[in-house]
Scaffold this active site. Structure first.
Site, PDB file in Angstrom:
ATOM      1  CE  LYS A  23      -2.628   3.273   5.699  1.00  0.00           C
ATOM      2  NZ  LYS A  23      -1.911   2.486   5.070  1.00  0.00           N
ATOM      3  CG  ASN A  24      -4.203  -0.361   3.674  1.00  0.00           C
ATOM      4  OD1 ASN A  24      -4.055   0.839   3.819  1.00  0.00           O
ATOM      5  ND2 ASN A  24      -3.462  -1.335   3.800  1.00  0.00           N
ATOM      6  NE  ARG A  94       1.842   3.234  -3.746  1.00  0.00           N
ATOM      7  CZ  ARG A  94       2.520   3.460  -5.048  1.00  0.00           C
ATOM      8  NH1 ARG A  94       3.235   4.529  -4.959  1.00  0.00           N
ATOM      9  NH2 ARG A  94       2.569   2.536  -5.697  1.00  0.00           N
ATOM     10  CB  CYS A 118       5.295   3.732   3.558  1.00  0.00           C
ATOM     11  SG  CYS A 118       4.216   4.078   5.068  1.00  0.00           S
ATOM     12  NE  ARG A 123       4.284   1.126  -1.969  1.00  0.00           N
ATOM     13  CZ  ARG A 123       3.257   1.754  -0.887  1.00  0.00           C
ATOM     14  NH1 ARG A 123       3.717   2.515   0.031  1.00  0.00           N
ATOM     15  NH2 ARG A 123       2.090   1.261  -0.817  1.00  0.00           N
ATOM     16  N   PRO A 124       5.888   0.990  -8.287  1.00  0.00           N
ATOM     17  CG  PRO A 124       6.166  -0.468  -9.787  1.00  0.00           C
ATOM     18  CD  PRO A 124       6.603  -0.085  -8.454  1.00  0.00           C
ATOM     19  CB  ILE A 125       1.154   3.847 -10.437  1.00  0.00           C
ATOM     20  CG1 ILE A 125       1.774   5.179 -11.198  1.00  0.00           C
ATOM     21  CG2 ILE A 125       1.133   4.137  -8.795  1.00  0.00           C
ATOM     22  CD1 ILE A 125       0.708   6.309 -10.888  1.00  0.00           C
ATOM     23  CG  ASP A 126       3.745  -0.769 -13.967  1.00  0.00           C
ATOM     24  OD1 ASP A 126       3.938  -0.725 -12.653  1.00  0.00           O
ATOM     25  OD2 ASP A 126       3.868  -1.933 -14.604  1.00  0.00           O
ATOM     26  CG  ASP A 306       0.336  -3.962   4.973  1.00  0.00           C
ATOM     27  OD1 ASP A 306       1.354  -3.544   4.401  1.00  0.00           O
ATOM     28  OD2 ASP A 306      -0.683  -3.769   4.817  1.00  0.00           O
ATOM     29  NE  ARG A 398       0.822   7.903   5.980  1.00  0.00           N
ATOM     30  CZ  ARG A 398       1.474   6.752   5.277  1.00  0.00           C
ATOM     31  NH1 ARG A 398       2.541   6.516   5.318  1.00  0.00           N
ATOM     32  NH2 ARG A 398       0.651   5.868   4.450  1.00  0.00           N
TER      33      ARG A 398
HETATM   34  N1  EPU Z   1       2.864  -3.172  -8.432  1.00  0.00           N
HETATM   35  C1  EPU Z   1       3.434  -2.861  -9.665  1.00  0.00           C
HETATM   36  N2  EPU Z   1       2.758  -1.954 -10.423  1.00  0.00           N
HETATM   37  C2  EPU Z   1       1.790  -1.255 -10.102  1.00  0.00           C
HETATM   38  C3  EPU Z   1       1.146  -1.387  -8.784  1.00  0.00           C
HETATM   39  C4  EPU Z   1       1.764  -2.501  -7.953  1.00  0.00           C
HETATM   40  O1  EPU Z   1       4.416  -3.474 -10.156  1.00  0.00           O
HETATM   41  O2  EPU Z   1       1.110  -0.561 -11.028  1.00  0.00           O
HETATM   42  C5  EPU Z   1       3.540  -4.101  -7.442  1.00  0.00           C
HETATM   43  C6  EPU Z   1       3.904  -3.497  -6.287  1.00  0.00           C
HETATM   44  O3  EPU Z   1       5.353  -2.962  -6.461  1.00  0.00           O
HETATM   45  C7  EPU Z   1       4.138  -4.571  -5.079  1.00  0.00           C
HETATM   46  C8  EPU Z   1       2.848  -5.524  -5.766  1.00  0.00           C
HETATM   47  O4  EPU Z   1       2.738  -4.911  -7.011  1.00  0.00           O
HETATM   48  O5  EPU Z   1       5.301  -5.383  -5.597  1.00  0.00           O
HETATM   49  C9  EPU Z   1       1.626  -5.153  -4.998  1.00  0.00           C
HETATM   50  O6  EPU Z   1       1.310  -3.715  -4.714  1.00  0.00           O
HETATM   51  P1  EPU Z   1      -0.085  -3.319  -4.433  1.00  0.00           P
HETATM   52  O7  EPU Z   1      -0.449  -2.314  -5.612  1.00  0.00           O
HETATM   53  O8  EPU Z   1      -1.084  -4.507  -4.174  1.00  0.00           O
HETATM   54  O9  EPU Z   1      -0.057  -2.337  -3.298  1.00  0.00           O
HETATM   55  P2  EPU Z   1      -0.419  -1.007  -2.987  1.00  0.00           P
HETATM   56  O10 EPU Z   1      -1.864  -1.027  -3.396  1.00  0.00           O
HETATM   57  O11 EPU Z   1       0.188   0.068  -3.400  1.00  0.00           O
HETATM   58  C10 EPU Z   1      -1.750  -1.650  -0.698  1.00  0.00           C
HETATM   59  C11 EPU Z   1      -1.630  -1.270   0.750  1.00  0.00           C
HETATM   60  C12 EPU Z   1      -0.248  -1.419   1.266  1.00  0.00           C
HETATM   61  C13 EPU Z   1      -0.052  -3.026   1.061  1.00  0.00           C
HETATM   62  C14 EPU Z   1       0.017  -3.666  -0.064  1.00  0.00           C
HETATM   63  C15 EPU Z   1       0.097  -4.985  -0.240  1.00  0.00           C
HETATM   64  C16 EPU Z   1      -3.039   0.513   0.483  1.00  0.00           C
HETATM   65  C17 EPU Z   1      -3.225   2.017   0.403  1.00  0.00           C
HETATM   66  N3  EPU Z   1      -1.886   0.047   0.600  1.00  0.00           N
HETATM   67  O12 EPU Z   1      -0.571  -0.922  -1.630  1.00  0.00           O
HETATM   68  O13 EPU Z   1      -0.293  -1.108   2.582  1.00  0.00           O
HETATM   69  O14 EPU Z   1       1.449  -3.362   1.614  1.00  0.00           O
HETATM   70  O15 EPU Z   1      -1.421  -3.038  -0.644  1.00  0.00           O
HETATM   71  O16 EPU Z   1      -0.919  -5.687   0.332  1.00  0.00           O
HETATM   72  O17 EPU Z   1      -4.055  -0.036   0.482  1.00  0.00           O
HETATM   73  C18 EPU Z   1       0.414  -0.291   4.808  1.00  0.00           C
HETATM   74  O18 EPU Z   1      -0.808  -0.393   5.098  1.00  0.00           O
HETATM   75  O19 EPU Z   1       1.343  -0.324   5.410  1.00  0.00           O
HETATM   76  C19 EPU Z   1       0.710  -0.509   3.375  1.00  0.00           C
HETATM   77  C20 EPU Z   1       1.898  -0.134   2.707  1.00  0.00           C
END
Ligand code: EPU
Length: 421
Positions: A23-24, A94, A118, A123-126, A306, A398
């Site tokens: 999925k991811n 997301r 979720c 979950r910032p995107i900074d 996860d 999902r």
């Molecule tokens: N973070 C920041 N700033 C950012 C981006 C991330 O502070 O700009 C922090 C997050 O808050 C978190 C950490 O960095 O504490 C890691 O977040 P990451 O960006 O790696 O997570 P993501 O890309 O949003 C993906 C998976 C998630 C999985 C996480 C961690 C996808 C679509 N989602 O999320 O999967 O938990 O990596 O491995 O690939 C799930 O499948 O249930 C799921 C939530």
């Protein structure tokens, strides 16, 4: 009317299950396909609602999506139009944020709503945005809409403060057409990142080092269509392995890459699980008493956040006190409240849970507050006495392809019912 999943616990599972495409990876591969200037064929696409939402977004961009078979789609972005992405589909998941990097990379401009998904705490995107800025983009956020644009994207060195999966993939996509060389340092190393880099390279991109913490992208002028098969879903595999430990006499989980599951498999061995690992499958045999363990979630190759949620349900059956610390999402513990309703003995601390076992679980009415919480409730439902009724099943749909169908084939008593909302 809304749909619930019901499980009558206590039926022993047996047999084989085949794991679907990741999925991811899928949710990143689909947006990256728009970077090509020809049709991209992807196989191994799981039938999950996140794919429907992404297809809806593609169609709003005038990208043709053809479903050739259940797991096989062709994405043709030849006549793509760069429109504002503000539909409900964007806020449903997301991963819609991958259109930021993809559209910025292709057109030098993107306008879109804040992505949803979720709730696992903030979950910032900074880091994504800082990456785009480093490549020369300007960012405006007004009335819930991001406008990200650049006259020209130019390669740069980008250090990620946290090795974020999303930011790493988004920056890779934004950089494929950028002038010169982009280097991402402290890049995330998840297998899904290698899968996206592989697709981009098949299109003609020059991405090197994916899977290590330094990724180099040399910009190119043109990307072509290609064929790609998605890697197996390591989290779906982990979920089935965990539920096999909880409820199966003997279960073979097929179509997996065992190396992607090392951190889980090592923990299960420590717990005392009887398993046989083959080239692309794992067989779990039950009968042993399992021991409590301590888990700390970390970026890959550490223990996946996860999987800590489904594992919690198994730990309620282990002897002793287990401790889980989630360093990635310290608020990802809502499943524990639901498990407590079913009889689990769990104490919660800041970013931690402590599970005392073994405890008997009893079926109850519970809510899947997020996707993996849903998975943890399914594991609990399979071993609980009586009937477990899971609400908010759209979260499960999902991310898990035909979870109830696969479980039924293994001998579970699981079904869906429509109830008054
Ligand atoms: N973070 C920041 N700033 C950012 C981006 C991330 O502070 O700009 C922090 C997050 O808050 C978190 C950490 O960095 O504490 C890691 O977040 P990451 O960006 O790696 O997570 P993501 O890309 O949003 C993906 C998976 C998630 C999985 C996480 C961690 C996808 C679509 N989602 O999320 O999967 O938990 O990596 O491995 O690939 C799930 O499948 O249930 C799921 C939530």
């Amino acid at each position: 009317m809304k749909e619930v999943i019901k499980i009558e616990g206590g039926h022993e599972l047996n047999g084989e299950v085949t794991i679907s495409g990741s999925k991811n990876a899928t949710v990143a591969l689909i947006p990256s396909a728009i970077l090509a200037q020809g049709p991209v064929t992807i196989v191994g696409v799981p039938t999950i609602s996140d794919v429907d939402s992404l297809s809806e977004i593609l169609e709003s961009l005038n990208v043709e999506v053809t479903k050739v078979a259940d797991d096989h789609i062709i994405i043709d972005p030849t006549y793509i139009k760069n429109v504002t992405l503000d539909s409900n589909a964007v806020t449903k998941l997301r991963a819609s944020y991958y259109f930021m990097g993809a559209l910025l990379g292709r057109f030098g401009e993107v306008k879109m709503k804040m992505p949803g998904g979720c709730y696992l705490g903030p979950r910032p995107i900074d880091l994504h945005l800082k990456g785009f800025e480093a490549l020369g983009a300007s960012i405006k956020y007004e009335h819930g809409l991001y406008t990200i644009k650049a006259d020209e994207l130019v390669g740069n060195k980008i250090y990620l403060d946290i090795s974020s999966v999303g930011a790493t993939i988004n920056i890779m996509m934004a950089a494929v057409y950028a002038k010169g060389r982009t280097i991402i340092e402290n890049a995330a190393k998840e297998p899904e990142i290698i899968d996206v880099a592989t697709l981009l390279n098949k299109m003609g991109a020059k991405v090197r080092g994916a899977g290590t913490d330094e990724i180099t992208i040399d910009g190119v002028d043109k990307l072509m269509g290609c064929f790609h098969e998605i890697i197996p879903d390591r989290i779906e595999a982990g979920t089935f392995i965990i539920l096999a430990c909880a409820a199966a006499k003997e279960m073979r989980i097929k179509n997996i890459i065992p190396q992607h599951l090392d951190s889980l498999l090592f923990k299960l061995k420590e717990m005392g699980v009887d398993m046989e690992v083959d080239i692309d499958s794992v067989t779990i045999r039950n009968g042993r008493k399992l021991k409590a363990v301590n888990i700390k979630t970390q970026p890959y190759p550490g223990f996946a956040t996860d999987l800590q949620q489904p594992l919690t349900s198994l730990l309620t059956q282990c002897v002793g006190k287990s401790a889980i610390r989630d360093t990635i999402y310290p608020e990802r513990f809502k499943h524990c409240i639901e498990l407590q309703r079913m009889g689990a003995d769990i104490e919660l601390g800041l970013g931690r849970s402590f599970i005392n076992g073994p405890t008997k679980l009893y079926g109850d009415v519970v809510t899947a507050t997020d996707l993996r919480c849903g998975a943890s409730l399914v594991v609990a439902g399979l071993i609980a006495e009586g009937i477990t009724e899971i609400h908010e099943v759209s979260h499960i749909d999902r991310g898990y392809e035909d979870l109830d169908g696969k479980l039924k084939k293994l001998g579970a008593k699981i079904w869906r019912e429509k109830i008054d909302a």
